[in-house]
Design a protein around this motif. Sequence first.
Motif, PDB file in Angstrom:
ATOM      1  N   MET A  24       0.591  -1.613  -0.275  1.00 26.23           N
ATOM      2  CA  MET A  24      -0.101  -0.155   0.318  1.00 26.23           C
ATOM      3  C   MET A  24       1.407   1.167  -0.296  1.00 26.23           C
ATOM      4  O   MET A  24       1.685   1.370   0.705  1.00 26.23           O
ATOM      5  CB  MET A  24      -1.313   0.042   1.167  1.00 26.23           C
ATOM      6  CG  MET A  24      -2.117  -0.758   1.492  1.00 26.23           C
ATOM      7  SD  MET A  24      -3.276  -0.943  -0.417  1.00 26.23           S
ATOM      8  CE  MET A  24      -3.765   0.876  -1.205  1.00 26.23           C
ATOM      9  N   ASP A  59      -2.885   3.867  -3.537  1.00 27.97           N
ATOM     10  CA  ASP A  59      -4.014   4.473  -2.892  1.00 27.97           C
ATOM     11  C   ASP A  59      -4.253   5.158  -2.831  1.00 27.97           C
ATOM     12  O   ASP A  59      -5.811   5.243  -3.677  1.00 27.97           O
ATOM     13  CB  ASP A  59      -3.624   5.106  -1.531  1.00 27.97           C
ATOM     14  CG  ASP A  59      -4.252   5.021   0.141  1.00 27.97           C
ATOM     15  OD1 ASP A  59      -4.621   3.725   0.026  1.00 27.97           O
ATOM     16  OD2 ASP A  59      -4.797   5.458   0.544  1.00 27.97           O
ATOM     17  N   SER A 114      -6.665   2.273  -6.077  1.00 22.76           N
ATOM     18  CA  SER A 114      -7.415   2.426  -6.182  1.00 22.76           C
ATOM     19  C   SER A 114      -8.432   2.446  -5.452  1.00 22.76           C
ATOM     20  O   SER A 114      -9.431   1.813  -5.156  1.00 22.76           O
ATOM     21  CB  SER A 114      -6.731   0.725  -5.324  1.00 22.76           C
ATOM     22  OG  SER A 114      -6.664   1.741  -4.039  1.00 22.76           O
ATOM     23  N   LYS A 116      -8.764   1.693  -1.696  1.00 23.30           N
ATOM     24  CA  LYS A 116      -8.328  -0.233  -1.723  1.00 23.30           C
ATOM     25  C   LYS A 116      -9.978  -0.498  -2.536  1.00 23.30           C
ATOM     26  O   LYS A 116     -10.506  -1.430  -2.123  1.00 23.30           O
ATOM     27  CB  LYS A 116      -8.252  -0.365  -0.699  1.00 23.30           C
ATOM     28  CG  LYS A 116      -7.165   0.876   0.559  1.00 23.30           C
ATOM     29  CD  LYS A 116      -6.876   0.810   2.030  1.00 23.30           C
ATOM     30  CE  LYS A 116      -5.473   1.252   2.895  1.00 23.30           C
ATOM     31  NZ  LYS A 116      -5.955   2.271   2.467  1.00 23.30           N
ATOM     32  N   ALA A 137      -5.750  -3.217  -4.810  1.00 22.43           N
ATOM     33  CA  ALA A 137      -6.576  -3.353  -2.784  1.00 22.43           C
ATOM     34  C   ALA A 137      -5.502  -4.238  -2.530  1.00 22.43           C
ATOM     35  O   ALA A 137      -5.030  -5.678  -2.723  1.00 22.43           O
ATOM     36  CB  ALA A 137      -7.606  -3.891  -4.059  1.00 22.43           C
ATOM     37  N   TRP A 187     -10.959  -7.777  -1.952  1.00 19.29           N
ATOM     38  CA  TRP A 187     -10.469  -8.003  -3.060  1.00 19.29           C
ATOM     39  C   TRP A 187     -11.486  -8.855  -3.325  1.00 19.29           C
ATOM     40  O   TRP A 187     -11.372  -8.842  -4.888  1.00 19.29           O
ATOM     41  CB  TRP A 187      -9.021  -7.972  -2.717  1.00 19.29           C
ATOM     42  CG  TRP A 187      -8.475  -8.270  -3.989  1.00 19.29           C
ATOM     43  CD1 TRP A 187      -8.241  -7.687  -5.114  1.00 19.29           C
ATOM     44  CD2 TRP A 187      -8.402 -10.183  -3.696  1.00 19.29           C
ATOM     45  NE1 TRP A 187      -7.616  -9.098  -5.600  1.00 19.29           N
ATOM     46  CE2 TRP A 187      -7.228 -10.379  -4.939  1.00 19.29           C
ATOM     47  CE3 TRP A 187      -7.991 -11.277  -3.086  1.00 19.29           C
ATOM     48  CZ2 TRP A 187      -7.521 -11.617  -5.384  1.00 19.29           C
ATOM     49  CZ3 TRP A 187      -7.546 -12.130  -3.209  1.00 19.29           C
ATOM     50  CH2 TRP A 187      -7.363 -12.719  -4.463  1.00 19.29           C
TER      51      TRP A 187
END
Length: 500
Positions: A100, A105, A108, A111, A117, A123
């Motif tokens: 991450m 960040d 995605s 997330k 993710a 996910w």
Amino acid sequence: MNPIFLAAIPIISFFFLLLKRRKANSQKVALVPSPPRLPFIGNLHQLGSIPHRSLHKLSKQHGPLMLLQLGSFRTLVVSSPKIVEEVIRNNDIVFATRPMTKLTDALSNNKNDIAFAPYGENWRQMKKLARTHLLSSQKVKSLSFARAEELSLLLEKVADETSRGNGVVKLTEMLNSYVTKLITRVILGSWITEEKKALWSKLSHESSTLVFQAFFEDFFPNLKWLDVLCGLDRKLKNYTKNRDATFDAIIKNHGHESKEVNGKNSTYFIDTLLDLQNDSSLGFVLTDDHIRGLILDMIIAGIDTTFATLDWCMTELVRNPKMMKKVKDELRKVAHGEDMISEELLGQLCYLKVFIKEVIRLHPSSPLLLPRESLEECQIQGYNIPKQTRLVINAWAFGRDKSYWEAPEQFKPERFFDSNVDYKGKDFYFIPFGVGCRICPGMDFSMVVIEIALANLVHCFDWSLPSGITIEDMDMIECAGVISSRKQKLELVPIASKVN
Ligand code: HEM
């Protein structure tokens, strides 16, 4: 004192000494081979502008399992299919998450996507959804009408440009625009206005260029203030703000669109996703944020990878005129005098398929796959690998490994005849789409886009290099960056071919 005990003391001491030595040795052995580092930056400077090539070179000196220190982060680099097999068989889930970073960040959508993710229920649900509802072979098939229409436009454009000027067409530009338009259409439908199309293409461009942006915080968490000082923070905030506004403009005012194909309703991704928001059997609540994340993935993971592969295919065909002829002969045979190749015929194009396999063996468009990170301590090749170690797999190097490929540097599609080797993640030495639980779900989707475009470009035109340019002038080096597209732009002379 018992004389036996007295006699045993030197023997016991000797064994303790041996044990201590072995322990010291094993601790020494437990250090994964690593190139010398510079203070503070570690091995960052050794990545070079084309990291898969630099890492391949480094692995020749330091071995197929190397530990690099990239800024503050421990990174294992694997350059051997055998080691990847061990990782996937024993520790696929341990390495199932992605690092991450500030960048991932943002990409995605906080997330809410698949590609960036972290591993977990969110996910898993999103990947299942994408596989079942967006990228399944049934769904891919149902969108063939969109591919046929966009392809006709590409072929018309090639024919149109040929009749102008010196007959040279900027093929790389055209292929890029074809793939971008097609994937955009498959995601959003054909209804969006020119004004929204412009917004969308700005967003796609910003998202893809952002992938190449290096943030200080992502390598040196203590230096995050430098991102603020250099204006990178502001750039990222502006991007996310503009992106969210674009999504709102496009998604919220979207009119449902579907098309009847073979008696069934075929929907674009956005319609499918909006329908799924009201589907109680889905098993989880699909939010607007999830939809945003999924759509961003399709742009970032789908467009440049597919375009780069198509561009490499055309490049290798022009460099290998005998193979171009073989592809053409095969197409003529299956076309039975038709002007265009339809998708129903793709299954008969054996040579075209092995040709594409050979292209992705030597030119995988994601040469280092996507990085993973360990969720807990584990062992690889007998080494103790701590939690939060990043893992980079050099799939580009696998395609050139002499232990698995005969004359690996030679471009020889025939090597795939009479062989079951495939890119679906079972053959660890051929993994252009990745491997294990994080494997690419867009494989079938991209392959049909590539196959049908290539088949028709070759069937409809004879291609040659502009006058004064020879095959030797074709540079095969890649661009710097995460997606490995060819640096030199392809400019060719097409002449409409006689189909009969
Ligand atoms: C030639 C075309 C493509 C290539 C070479 C490619 C390659 C890859 C690779 C190497 C990965 C990382 C796998 C790993 O970490 O082991 C990946 C992940 C992914 N790809 Fe593709 N891809 C292509 C096309 C597409 C398309 C067309 C889509 C969607 C429309 C797509 C969606 C994704 C997604 C969502 C992931 C993340 C999977 C996860 O993290 O679980 N890809 N792709």
